[in-house]
Design a protein around this motif. Structure first.
Motif: not given
Lengths: 211, 211, 211, 211, 211, 211
Positions: C143-150, C157-163, C167-173
């Motif tokens: 949940e935390r990873a999901m909300l941090d991303f959102a 939005p301009w700072r969202v990148e592969e990393e 992080a979402l993939r590491r959290a199982g998404f």
């Protein structure tokens, strides 16, 4: 040596092309692996129409194509907002799209809709100004009020109040126009984020259009 | 109707050109009335060389020309930073110029130095990426470290510390290179502000260069 | 006197109700005068179903109802995003809605979707936490990873990148989940702005739901 | 015990001097290793003059001295901006320097130019106010307008427009004065960043000057 | 399916309660281990009075109770500011508390003082509006001026000037009222930070109060 | 002419002192008219002690003196936080005070507590560094961790989480120390705002202390 002498002088040795920063744009549209789904007939027809009229299918459509319901919903909303009758001209809507995308620094939308502004206005410089800083453009009062509202709504939506709507009315916009400005600005705040979240790459063809 | 059908389709009626947002760019360079001064001989020769090599005198030079001492100081610093020998290539220096100017949303510098990036790289898309969002570009680790430093220094100079310099060293930059990155980033933080304060307009010719 | 003694003590004189800050919420939904349009049959049926199942038609639907095409497009996109099958649970999607709306301080969406989080989770406090500061909630890593991303996608939005995707993939998404997180976050960045631009008022009934 | 009783009371035990936060300031000027270059004659003469008149060579000059071309360009621009005839007094130019450096939290420039404001104004408190928050100073309308412009240009150059120039004109500034305000503000936006990027340390002597 | 059909519909299966995000709020008040100290008699009596009048001791008091001097100082300042005679009503002081805490996104204070606004106003919606975005509330000119000042003072204290005080005077506030607005806003800027720094959890009982 | 030649050169004509920006600081302490109240005996004694030990009564105390209850509460909290036993030294607490006040650009607190840092440390430069940019100071790891926490808590309290507390523990701070860091940082976030809201002026005597 002359300032900037290296930039355009005929005597200058031709620079060795670097591997293009954009070389693979048209093959890897998003940074997510999303299994393709078959296009339903109406969407297949729509894609064919794009090919016929534009010469290509915009990458954003290909990106959404993994899921027909999402693709249809996106296309329906996009076409209503950007192409349906409105008190805003199509150019005005594209100007909002680019000014919002500039605030959000969205590469995909700046490229695709910057091209649209150039094409619709017949003014390549206007496209650049919307992408770089709309405040530096020579705009009509109407255009300026429209973009000020759209960009404030983008940057600080929590601060938009009656006075902001009143400024649009003073510039000649109807309440329906205000809805449309808000809806277009809102839409690109969505699209900018989907594009940034997925590292969406624009079709290369946009770059040279209407220069 | 097809999405974006109006943008490029051949059947489409040619849009009526709007009065250009940039029509008077080359005649009114800044929004200040500054009485012209006669160019001293070395600067006159320099302007002539620009005309010969570039086909025009960059507007920033014309803007500074009201005062020979200011013009000379600007030219000396600019040419040293952007053209003199450095561990940074000329393209790298122009990439810094554009990424910094993008943060500061400086219309003049984005247009003039965006053209330089396109010309020096032979990659029109790289110019667009630097102007729109350098983070979206496919860059080498070296280029990315360089631009991260330059943009952090632009946005939050008070937060730049030893760890930031260490990151540049890890990316292969020497201490002298670090100076040059800082000096170029610093210079455009100055120029962006002089241009924005005076509403400086770029030469129209830049827009179409190296597309 | 005891701290906060006046707040809940039984001996305290009942406070004189102030004219409610929200008294007219259900009658004046937006601050724009938009002439009503007749609902097409499918939308009329949809509104009837809302009345039957929820006991009311959410005000956002009434706001869009002035234009059937806009209403249909909004409903189609909303229902696909929030109710269609996804790797994200409905609660997770509502948590994103509220955390995004909290960043954007959107009154309408915080009220309507805060109620949804309370109802779907059976945890009234979770709704408050999403609306106030999701970082203060006791969340699973997922949940935390999901909300941090959102929320990063909302704020910068301009700072969202592969990393960030990593992080979402590491959290199982999965990649499809990442699309859905981005699309829901994007959608509320749109809705927040339409609501703020029009001063949209939530149905009063939401306030007391699932407390 | 008395509030702050420990701060200045004569009875208080003398505090044990901590290792000074600045002890090595004059020996390690920047956090980069830049091999020294021989000073060309004009610069050697200039350094000698500084020693004679000021009693020391400002560290920023020593920092640039690794490269004579960079040193000369910096000195030429600095002296023109800060010392040449202008509609702005030298004190006004130093006030801009410090207010800009305060926004950018540049340790070097705040120390060196804070001393200059104290010395030129004969008012130690004015130096503190410029470094801490110029808005708290009792300023003339002219000074306030000048600093508001300089600080807005520092913080949000993309928002500076004709109205900002008009405010300066209303305060009595000529167009040439506006250029000078912009140029000085721009220059310190450059210098602040070179100083921050290199961790430049001011000469210790500044701290006690004109207190 | 109907939009939001899952939220409140009677046919819907009851959601499985998730482990509550707040379940342990009343047992673990702060994320610091602070050895308990015996309450001095006056504070013990004060806690007893809280129990009697409120039915509980607010967690912030329990958090400070590890040190009687700190507890007493906090209680003295709190009670003076929030409960002593003032030109501001108790409700107005609580509205400031919540609007400031909303800017600072302080979970503890939003919950505890949001409940106070609901209780004192008899208007549950007003509590929500203060916590979510006070600009969306229908406020009197007096209330709006008061909250604009308090929130500006929270967000950018360095920009508060005579004009801001003048706006309060125009709205009918005396100089003493201005002090009280500043002092209450200042106090919650302190409390918000102590609460955030220690992850302070509000008493669960607040959540359902005065809904 | 030599750079900065005008600043300190002995040959230079003495500058005509400008009307001081601070001339009336000690007579007009705040920009509010608050009728004086008689000091209760304990506060009168406290003021007398300040006069005796410091040679003056700090203006903040005179500002609060219009209301004895407010004065007493302020003094009690201040003295507990800044002077009572703590794992933080008095100097460390004053360093927090100044770094927080620097973020908030509070003129009163920077002047009064900057003097305290100079006095307690015996290092005038440390006072300047705290006021200008604590990141530029040569600090111990402990001091740096303490100030990083205090300034983050000031700038973005909503982002302070367990990881931030863990960083303090790694730097050797106990949980009680963490409380004290938070409480001092919180206190100055209050005081900075009361001072800025009222345009509080520091005693002139602070400026020259411990230089």
């Amino acid at each position: 040596m002359a300032k900037r002498s290296g930039k355009t002088g005929p005597a200058k040795a031709k620079p060795k092309p670097r591997v293009s920063a954009a070389a693979t744009d048209d093959t890897a549209i998003v940074a997510l692996k999303l299994p393709a789904a078959p296009l339903p007939p109406d969407m297949a027809a729509y894609f064919a129409k794009c090919e016929e009229k534009l010469g290509f299918v915009p990458n954003v459509l290909k990106a959404y194509a993994f899921d027909p319901a999402k693709l249809s919903a996106f296309v329906a909303m996009y076409n209503d907002l950007m192409l349906a009758p409105s008190g805003l001209s199509k150019l005005e809507r594209e100007m909002i799209a680019v000014a919002v995308s500039s605030h959000n620094r969205c590469y995909y939308c700046l490229v695709a809709h910057g091209a649209a502004v150039r094409q619709l206005s017949g003014d390549p410089v206007l496209g650049e100004l919307m992408a770089m800083n709309y405040r530096a453009a020579r705009l009509s009062d109407r255009e300026r009020a429209m973009l000020d509202f759209a960009v404030k709504l983008t940057a600080e939506p929590w601060r938009v109040e009656e006075e902001d709507r009143a400024a649009l009315r003073r510039a000649g916009f109807t309440d329906r126009d205000i809805w449309d400005i808000a809806a277009v600005a809102g839409f690109f705040n969505m699209s900018n984020r989907v594009a940034s979240a997925t590292d969406m790459r624009p079709n290369s063809v946009y770059h040279g259009q209407s220069r």
